[in-house]
Scaffold this motif. Structure first.
Motif, PDB file in Angstrom:
ATOM      1  N   VAL A 273       4.476   5.323  -9.293  1.00  0.00           N
ATOM      2  CA  VAL A 273       4.281   3.904  -9.010  1.00  0.00           C
ATOM      3  C   VAL A 273       2.787   3.563  -8.980  1.00  0.00           C
ATOM      4  O   VAL A 273       2.367   2.524  -9.494  1.00  0.00           O
ATOM      5  CB  VAL A 273       4.981   3.541  -7.692  1.00  0.00           C
ATOM      6  CG1 VAL A 273       4.445   2.224  -7.136  1.00  0.00           C
ATOM      7  CG2 VAL A 273       6.476   3.444  -7.907  1.00  0.00           C
ATOM      8  N   ILE A 274       1.962   4.462  -8.415  1.00  0.00           N
ATOM      9  CA  ILE A 274       0.516   4.177  -8.370  1.00  0.00           C
ATOM     10  C   ILE A 274      -0.076   4.164  -9.774  1.00  0.00           C
ATOM     11  O   ILE A 274      -0.882   3.295 -10.114  1.00  0.00           O
ATOM     12  CB  ILE A 274      -0.208   5.189  -7.460  1.00  0.00           C
ATOM     13  CG1 ILE A 274       0.267   4.940  -6.022  1.00  0.00           C
ATOM     14  CG2 ILE A 274      -1.725   5.042  -7.551  1.00  0.00           C
ATOM     15  CD1 ILE A 274      -0.292   5.891  -5.025  1.00  0.00           C
TER      16      ILE A 274
ATOM     17  N   SER B  47      -6.230  -1.714  -2.517  1.00  0.00           N
ATOM     18  CA  SER B  47      -4.982  -2.284  -3.032  1.00  0.00           C
ATOM     19  C   SER B  47      -4.008  -1.180  -3.399  1.00  0.00           C
ATOM     20  O   SER B  47      -2.827  -1.210  -3.013  1.00  0.00           O
ATOM     21  CB  SER B  47      -5.248  -3.117  -4.284  1.00  0.00           C
ATOM     22  OG  SER B  47      -6.238  -4.055  -4.032  1.00  0.00           O
ATOM     23  N   LEU B  48      -4.498  -0.210  -4.178  1.00  0.00           N
ATOM     24  CA  LEU B  48      -3.606   0.865  -4.629  1.00  0.00           C
ATOM     25  C   LEU B  48      -3.080   1.663  -3.438  1.00  0.00           C
ATOM     26  O   LEU B  48      -1.911   2.032  -3.387  1.00  0.00           O
ATOM     27  CB  LEU B  48      -4.349   1.787  -5.602  1.00  0.00           C
ATOM     28  CG  LEU B  48      -4.606   1.187  -6.983  1.00  0.00           C
ATOM     29  CD1 LEU B  48      -5.452   2.140  -7.825  1.00  0.00           C
ATOM     30  CD2 LEU B  48      -3.289   0.883  -7.699  1.00  0.00           C
ATOM     31  N   LEU B  49      -3.952   1.895  -2.463  1.00  0.00           N
ATOM     32  CA  LEU B  49      -3.544   2.662  -1.284  1.00  0.00           C
ATOM     33  C   LEU B  49      -2.450   1.925  -0.514  1.00  0.00           C
ATOM     34  O   LEU B  49      -1.409   2.497  -0.169  1.00  0.00           O
ATOM     35  CB  LEU B  49      -4.758   2.889  -0.383  1.00  0.00           C
ATOM     36  CG  LEU B  49      -4.474   3.682   0.890  1.00  0.00           C
ATOM     37  CD1 LEU B  49      -4.286   5.154   0.552  1.00  0.00           C
ATOM     38  CD2 LEU B  49      -5.595   3.514   1.899  1.00  0.00           C
ATOM     39  N   ILE B  50      -2.686   0.625  -0.253  1.00  0.00           N
ATOM     40  CA  ILE B  50      -1.705  -0.141   0.532  1.00  0.00           C
ATOM     41  C   ILE B  50      -0.356  -0.165  -0.186  1.00  0.00           C
ATOM     42  O   ILE B  50       0.701   0.124   0.401  1.00  0.00           O
ATOM     43  CB  ILE B  50      -2.202  -1.579   0.771  1.00  0.00           C
ATOM     44  CG1 ILE B  50      -3.456  -1.556   1.666  1.00  0.00           C
ATOM     45  CG2 ILE B  50      -1.109  -2.415   1.423  1.00  0.00           C
ATOM     46  CD1 ILE B  50      -4.144  -2.900   1.763  1.00  0.00           C
ATOM     47  N   LEU B  51      -0.412  -0.479  -1.492  1.00  0.00           N
ATOM     48  CA  LEU B  51       0.853  -0.552  -2.234  1.00  0.00           C
ATOM     49  C   LEU B  51       1.514   0.831  -2.312  1.00  0.00           C
ATOM     50  O   LEU B  51       2.735   0.954  -2.204  1.00  0.00           O
ATOM     51  CB  LEU B  51       0.619  -1.119  -3.634  1.00  0.00           C
ATOM     52  CG  LEU B  51       0.295  -2.626  -3.643  1.00  0.00           C
ATOM     53  CD1 LEU B  51      -0.011  -3.092  -5.053  1.00  0.00           C
ATOM     54  CD2 LEU B  51       1.456  -3.419  -3.067  1.00  0.00           C
ATOM     55  N   GLY B  52       0.692   1.854  -2.478  1.00  0.00           N
ATOM     56  CA  GLY B  52       1.242   3.219  -2.561  1.00  0.00           C
ATOM     57  C   GLY B  52       1.971   3.603  -1.281  1.00  0.00           C
ATOM     58  O   GLY B  52       3.073   4.153  -1.309  1.00  0.00           O
TER      59      GLY B  52
ATOM     60  N   LEU C  14       6.803  -4.902  -9.201  1.00  0.00           N
ATOM     61  CA  LEU C  14       7.348  -3.809  -8.403  1.00  0.00           C
ATOM     62  C   LEU C  14       8.014  -4.358  -7.137  1.00  0.00           C
ATOM     63  O   LEU C  14       9.111  -3.942  -6.752  1.00  0.00           O
ATOM     64  CB  LEU C  14       6.208  -2.869  -8.006  1.00  0.00           C
ATOM     65  CG  LEU C  14       6.639  -1.471  -7.592  1.00  0.00           C
ATOM     66  CD1 LEU C  14       7.171  -0.720  -8.785  1.00  0.00           C
ATOM     67  CD2 LEU C  14       5.446  -0.741  -6.992  1.00  0.00           C
ATOM     68  N   GLY C  15       7.342  -5.334  -6.509  1.00  0.00           N
ATOM     69  CA  GLY C  15       7.921  -5.968  -5.313  1.00  0.00           C
ATOM     70  C   GLY C  15       9.266  -6.575  -5.649  1.00  0.00           C
ATOM     71  O   GLY C  15      10.229  -6.465  -4.880  1.00  0.00           O
TER      72      GLY C  15
END
Lengths: 381, 651
Positions: free
Chosen positions: A180-181, A318-323, B22-23
C-alpha cells in the motif's frame, strides 16, 4: 516542502505541543479500548480479573508511550527509520535462533519482564522504513525497476522470516501494508497489475503443491483453508472455531442478548473468546448495533488519519500516517472477516480490543508517530 | 532531501489522489463487513439463535415411577423400592484410587470392578458421576455417609427399582421387569423416548409385559444449561413425568400364597375362579422362581438351573400349559349328546370293560367293566365305554361345538405371557393339519378327553364355572387400572337346557359325594358347602396290547415323565356355585389321588379365607390334614427362598 524548509517557528514547541495533538484521534482510541475493557470484563464472567485490569494497565502504558513519541519531532523518527528496521530484522533472525516456542510457532523473545514479538515491531518499522525510503527517493525514479526492487526486498526480507515462524497473519499484514505504501508513493500501476496476476498464480501453485514434496504451506495451514472453505466438514475439530464463532455472532440479532448474557461466550463454546474472537462476544451481546458501532469507530479513526495525512505536506509524514492507518485497517478487516467466516482463521487480533500486550503497544506506538507527524507538520504562515 | 516546490506539490497530490482511492476501498470493505454482519445477525438471526440454544440447552428425561400392582385386597405385589447407589466424581476426589481403596473397607468391590471404575473415570469428563456400587445396603450407605470426610467425591444416590415383596408367589402372574434390550427395541414399535435411557426397565413377561403401557407412565423432562464441555450450569426447566397407573388384580395374595405352598414339590398348576364374576382368585404354577433375581440380574448358574429343571419352573403352566383333559372332558361329551337327544340321562349302556369298534378294541379303565351305566354313574365312576358309545352317536362336530361353548379351545384374554389356545379337534382340523381323514377311533378318544384334545387348566376352570352357572362367564385377572374398574365379562346364558345341565351337575355331585364316586375321599363335610367335581387321569403314553395282556403298569412303576397327568375340576357349593377350581399335577398319577385332595384344600381355603376348620374334612382324615396344615403354615412363615428347600424335603 521538506522539513528542512519548515518555518520552525510555526511548529509548536515545549508543552504547548500537547494542545496541538490530534485529540479526536486520542478520544477515538480511548473509546475503542473501552469497548475492549467492557468485553474483557464480560468474558471473564463480570470480573476485572484476569483480563480487563491487565489490559487497562497496558493501555495506560501504551498511551504514555504514545504521548512521549508524539512529543519528539517527526524528523527524529524519520532518521531513526533505518535503524529501527535493522533492529527489527535482527530480532526476527534472533527468534529463529533463540526464540522460545509458544503456540506451536517461534514468535517471542523473552526479555524477562515481557515477551517481545519482533514481528509486531516490524509492522511499524517497515512502514517507517518505506516512508523514509520514498521521502529520500527522487519522485521521478519511483517507478524505475531498480528503485522498485529495493522496497520489494525491504518488504520480502521480514515477510520471509515471519512466514518461517510461521505466522501467516502477520505475513499478509506486512506484504499488504508495504504494498500500500508503494502504491501511495506513486509506483506505476502496471507493477501492481503484474503482482496481482502473479498472486493469482501463486494461490494456484499453493493449492497445486499440496501433498507434493515442495508444498508451500504447512499442513495445518492447509487444514485451516479447508475448514474455512467448508467449516461443516469438521464441526468438532478445526471447523469448530469458525462454526461456533458464526453461531455466536448470528445469534446476537439486532440488539444482542444483553451485556454478559451471551451464552456462547459465557458457556465457553467460543474459542479464544478474549483474544482473536472477542468481536463475536461483542456481536453476541450487543448485536448488530454493537458490532456496527465498533466498526464505525474504526472507520472514524481511519478518516481522521487520512485527513491528517492529506493536510500534511511532508512526504514522509503523509506516507507514515497512511501506512499506519492501513496497518490498523488490515488488523480489524482481517480479524472481522475471520470471525464472520469470510477469511480463514489466521490469528490476527482485533486492534485495541483483543486481550494481548504486544499488538496494542505497537499500535499505540504507531499512533504516537501519527501524532508526532500531526503535531510537527508544516503550517502555512 | 531537498525538493523543489513543484515536486513537493506533485507528490502531495499523488498521495492524496491515491490515498482517497485507497480510503474508498477501505470504506467499501468496511461497508461490506457491515453488510455481512447485517445478513448474519438480522436475516439469519433466528437460525443462529436456534443453533446457540441447541448448543446450550440439553434435555434429559426423568423416568416416571412405575405403576404399582396390588392384589384384590390392596396387598402390594409389585412395588418400587429405593435403591442406593454409590457414585464417585473424579474432580471432587483428589486421588480417586486412594478414595476407592478407603471405600473398599466399607463396601465390597472386587479388583476387576475397581479397574473398570478407574477406566471409566479416565474416559469421562471429571464432573460425571461414575457408579461404584449398585444396590448397596442401607447400613453401608449410612457408614459411607459417616465417613464422608475421608471419602471426598463419594456420594450415595437413590433411585427406584422394581421389587416383588411376594417374591415367587406371583412369578408366573406378574412376571418381571428387565432392562430394555436391542431385541426389545427392534420388536417394539414404541417411540417412547424413555426406552432410550440406558438400562431402563420394562416388563419382560406376565402382567408387567402385557400391561407395560399402563404401568410405565410418561417421562418428565429436565432442561439444563450446559457449557462447552457438557457440565451442567443450571436447571432451566423441569417438568415431572406422570407415574404409571396402579393396577389391582383379581388375585387374592394370601390364597395365591397358599396355592403355591400347597403345590410346592410338584410340577403342577391350579386355578381358582369366582364363578359369578370370572375373577381369577389364584393362579398357581409350581415349581416357581423368584422374579426379584431377574430384576437384579440373575446369575448364569441360577438361570441354567431354572432352564434345566425337568419340572420347568419358568413355564406358566395354568395358562400356557396344555394337557389332555382326560375324564374331565366327559361333561362336554355328555352335554353334547344330551343336547342332541341321542341319549337320555336315565338311559343305560352296558360296560364290559372294553368295546370293539372297527376291529379295534377300546378299553375302559376298569378291566372288569361297570355293568349297566347311566349318565350319573358314568360320571361318578368315570366309565369310558359309556362315552365311547355316546361319542359315536353324537359325532365329533357336536362335541367340538359344545367344547367351544364351554370355553375350551379359546384363547382367553388375560394379560399373561403365552396364553395357550389348547386344541379341540374337528374333521376339518384333522384334514388341514394332519392331512388325514377323521376316523371313528378319533371320536372315541376325543370323547374321553384323550387323543388330540388339549386344554389348559385355565380353560378347564372356565368350563367348570360355565357348567356350574350356565352362564358364559369369562375370566378376569385385572380388577381395575388406576381406579377404573375393568368390566366383568359375561355373555349371558349358555343356551343349554337346564335339565341337561342339572343332570351333569348331579353326576359331578356324585363324583365327590356318592359312596362310589371317584373323588369320594376328597369330599367336604357340611351341608352348606358340598362340592361337585370330576377327576381326570390323562395318559401320556400308548398302552400296547401286550402290556394290557400282561397287566397295565402302575404309575409308581413308571419313570416320572411317563406317568399319567392327574386332573381335577370342581365347583362349590354345588347348589349355589361360588368358586371353580382346577388342579393339574403333571405326571401325578390318578386325578382322584393326586389332584382332588389339593383342589379340596384350595377350595376350602378360598371359602374360609384362611385355614378351614378340621370339621370340614371327613373324620378319618383329620389327623393327616392337621399335619399338612401345620406343614404349610410353617412353610408360609419361612422366607421365600427357604420354602423351595422345604418343598423339596416334603416331596
Amino acid at each position: 516542502m521538506s522539513y528542512l524548509e519548515y518555518n520552525v517557528k510555526t511548529v509548536p514547541s515545549g508543552l504547548r505541543k500537547v494542545l496541538y495533538l490530534n485529540w479526536s484521534l486520542v478520544l477515538l482510541l480511548i473509546a475503542v479500548a473501552s469497548v475492549g475493557f467492557l468485553m474483557l470484563f464480560s468474558v471473564a464472567g463480570g470480573k476485572m480479573d484476569p483480563w480487563a485490569m491487565a489490559q487497562m494497565k497496558r493501555f495506560a502504558l501504551g498511551m504514555f508511550l504514545m504521548f512521549v513519541i508524539a512529543m519528539v519531532p517527526i524528523w527524529f523518527w524519520r532518521n531513526m527509520a533505518g535503524l529501527g528496521y535493522l533492529i527489527s530484522l535482527v530480532l526476527l533472525v534472533l527468534v529463529e535462533v533463540i526464540g522460545s516456542v509458544g503456540m506451536g510457532a517461534q514468535r517471542w523473545i523473552d526479555l524477562g519482564f515481557m515477551r517481545l514479538q519482533p514481528s509486531e515491531l516490524m509492522k511499524i518499522t517497515l512502514v517507517m522504513m518505506l516512508a523514509a525510503y520514498y521521502d529520500w527517493l527522487d519522485i521521478k525514479k519511483v517507478s524505475r525497476p531498480l528503485w522498485v526492487l529495493i522496497p520489494v526486498i525491504l518488504i520480502m526480507l521480514p515477510t520471509f522470516l515471519v512466514l518461517r515462524q510461521p505466522d501467516l497473519g502477520t505475513s499478509i499484514l506486512l506484504v499488504t501494508g508495504g504494498g500500500v505504501i508503494m502504491f501511495l508513493a506513486g509506483v506505476s500501476l502496471w507493477y501492481f497489475g503484474a503482482v496481482i496476476a502473479s498472486g493469482v498464480g501463486l494461490v494456484a501453485s499453493v493449492f497445486m503443491s499440496r501433498g507434493t514434496e515442495w508444498q508451500l504451506l504447512k499442513n495445518y495451514q492447509y487444514r485451516r483453508i479447508d475448514t474455512f472453505l467448508d467449516p461443516s466438514s469438521d464441526p468438532l475439530g478445526a471447523g469448530y472455531h469458525i462454526t461456533q464463532s458464526k453461531i455466536a455472532l448470528g445469534s446476537g440479532g439486532w440488539t444482542g442478548r444483553g451485556f454478559m448474557q451471551g451464552t456462547q461466550s459465557r458457556l465457553n463454546f467460543l474459542p479464544e473468546k478474549h483474544t482473536d474472537f472477542i468481536f463475536t462476544t461483542l456481536a453476541e451481546e450487543f448485536g448488530f448495533l454493537g458490532g456496527a458501532s465498533l466498526l464505525t469507530l474504526y472507520v472514524l479513526i481511519l478518516i481522521f488519519c487520512a485527513v491528517s495525512a492529506f493536510q500534511n505536506k511532508d512526504r514522509f509524514s503523509s506516507l507514515l500516517i497512511l501506512g499506519i492507518s492501513v496497518t490498523f485497517f488490515l488488523f480489524f478487516a482481517v480479524n472481522m472477516s475471520m470471525v464472520m467466516g469470510l477469511a480463514p482463521v489466521v490469528g490476527v487480533p482485533l486492534p485495541m480490543v483483543s486481550y494481548g500486550g504486544s499488538a496494542m503497544l505497537i499500535l499505540l506506538v504507531g499512533f504516537g508517530l501519527v501524532q508526532s507527524a500531526h503535531v510537527h507538520r508544516a503550517r502555512q504562515k | 532531501m531537498k525538493r523543489s516546490p513543484q515536486d513537493t506539490d506533485a507528490s502531495a497530490r499523488k498521495i492524496t489522489r491515491r490515498g482517497l482511492f485507497l480510503g474508498g476501498l477501505q470504506v467499501s470493505f468496511a461497508a461490506m463487513l457491515v453488510g455481512r454482519m447485517r445478513y448474519m445477525q438480522v436475516e439469519q438471526a433466528d437460525e443462529y439463535r436456534d443453533l446457540a440454544e441447541e448448543n446450550r440447552v440439553k434435555f434429559s428425561l426423568l423416568p416416571p415411577a412405575r405403576g404399582l400392582i396390588y392384589d384384590r385386597n390392596g396387598v402390594l405385589i409389585a412395588g418400587n423400592e429405593q435403591n442406593y447407589r454409590i457414585v464417585i466424581v473424579r474432580e471432587d476426589a483428589d486421588d480417586p484410587e486412594a478414595v476407592l481403596n478407603r471405600l473398599r473397607k466399607i463396601v465390597w468391590i472386587d479388583d476387576a470392578e475397581v479397574k473398570r471404575i478407574l477406566d471409566e473415570m479416565r474416559r469421562r469428563s471429571p464432573f460425571v458421576p461414575v457408579t461404584v456400587a449398585d444396590r448397596v445396603a442401607w447400613e453401608d450407605v449410612a457408614e459411607v455417609a459417616v465417613n464422608a470426610p475421608a471419602l471426598p467425591g463419594i456420594t450415595a444416590e437413590v433411585g427406584l427399582s422394581r421389587s416383588y415383596p411376594r417374591a415367587d408367589d406371583f412369578a408366573h402372574v406378574i412376571g418381571y421387569v428387565g432392562p430394555v434390550s436391542d431385541y426389545d427395541l427392534s420388536k417394539l414399535e414404541d417411540p417412547d423416548p424413555l426406552l432410550q435411557i440406558p438400562r431402563f426397565q420394562i416388563g419382560k413377561s406376565g402382567v408387567e409385559a402385557k400391561m407395560e403401557l399402563d404401568l410405565r407412565g410418561s417421562a418428565g423432562t429436565r432442561e439444563v444449561e450446559v457449557n462447552a464441555v457438557g457440565r451442567e450450569m443450571r436447571e432451566l426447566d423441569r417438568e415431572e413425568g406422570r407415574a404409571g397407573d396402579n393396577i389391582q388384580l383379581t388375585v387374592d395374595a394370601d390364597l395365591q400364597a397358599y396355592v403355591q405352598a400347597r403345590l410346592a414339590g410338584e410340577s403342577a398348576a391350579a386355578v381358582v375362579m369366582d364363578t359369578q364374576t370370572g375373577d381369577v382368585l389364584a393362579i398357581g404354577s409350581a415349581p416357581t422362581f423368584d422374579p426379584n433375581k431377574f430384576v437384579r440380574g440373575i446369575s448364569s448358574k441360577d438361570y441354567s438351573g431354572l432352564l434345566n429343571d425337568k419340572y420347568r419352573p419358568l413355564a406358566a403352566k395354568p395358562a400356557q400349559g396344555t394337557y389332555p383333559p382326560g375324564s374331565t372332558f366327559k361333561m362336554v361329551t355328555a352335554l353334547a349328546a344330551l343336547e342332541e337327544g341321542v341319549i337320555e340321562p336315565g338311559e343305560s349302556i352296558k360296560c364290559w370293560g372294553h368295546v370293539e369298534v372297527h376291529k379295534r378294541r377300546f378299553h375302559c379303565w376298569k378291566r372288569g367293566g361297570h355293568g349297566p351305566v347311566d349318565l350319573a354313574k358314568s360320571l361318578r365312576e368315570s366309565c369310558d365305554i359309556y362315552y365311547y358309545d355316546i361319542a359315536q352317536r353324537v359325532g365329533i362336530e357336536k362335541i367340538a361345538a359344545m367344547a367351544r361353548k364351554l370355553g375350551l379351545g379359546e384363547r382367553h384374554d388375560l394379560p399373561l405371557s403365552a396364553i395357550a389356545q389348547g386344541l379341540i379337534p374337528t374333521k376339518a382340523w384333522k384334514r388341514e393339519q394332519r392331512g388325514a381323514d377323521w376316523v371313528i377311533g378319533d371320536s372315541l378318544n376325543a370323547g374321553i378327553g384323550q387323543g388330540f384334545v388339549l386344554a389348559s387348566p385355565l380353560q378347564l376352570t372356565v368350563m367348570t364355572a360355565r357348567l356350574a352357572t350356565g352362564q358364559a362367564i369369562s375370566p378376569r385377572l385385572v380388577r381395575s387400572v388406576n381406579g377404573v374398574e375393568t368390566p366383568v365379562r359375561n355373555d349371558g346364558p349358555l343356551q343349554i337346557g337346564t335339565s341337561n345341565l342339572n343332570a351333569i351337575r348331579e353326576g359331578m355331585y356324585e363324583v365327590v359325594n356318592a359312596r362310589r364316586g371317584t373323588a369320594g375321599r376328597s369330599k367336604i363335610v357340611g351341608d352348606d358347602l358340598r362340592m361337585a367335581g370330576k377327576t381326570g387321569t390323562s395318559q401320556v403314553r400308548n398302552i400296547t396290547a401286550a402290556e394290557r395282556a400282561r397287566g397295565v403298569f402302575r404309575n409308581e412303576d413308571l419313570p416320572w415323565e411317563r406317568r399319567d397327568h392327574a386332573l381335577f375340576v370342581c365347583y362349590a357349593p354345588h347348589d349355589n356355585p361360588r368358586y371353580a377350581v382346577t388342579v393339574v399335577v403333571e405326571h401325578g398319577g390318578g386325578g382322584s389321588t393326586a389332584a382332588a385332595p389339593i383342589a379340596r384344600d384350595v377350595m376350602l381355603q378360598a371359602f374360609y379365607k384362611g385355614k378351614p376348620p378340621l370339621e370340614a374334612y371327613p373324620a378319618n382324615q383329620r389327623g393327616t390334614i392337621q399335619t399338612r396344615q401345620r406343614d404349610i403354615e410353617e412353610m408360609l412363615d419361612m422366607p421365600h427362598d427357604e420354602r423351595v428347600k422345604a418343598a423339596e424335603g416334603r416331596a
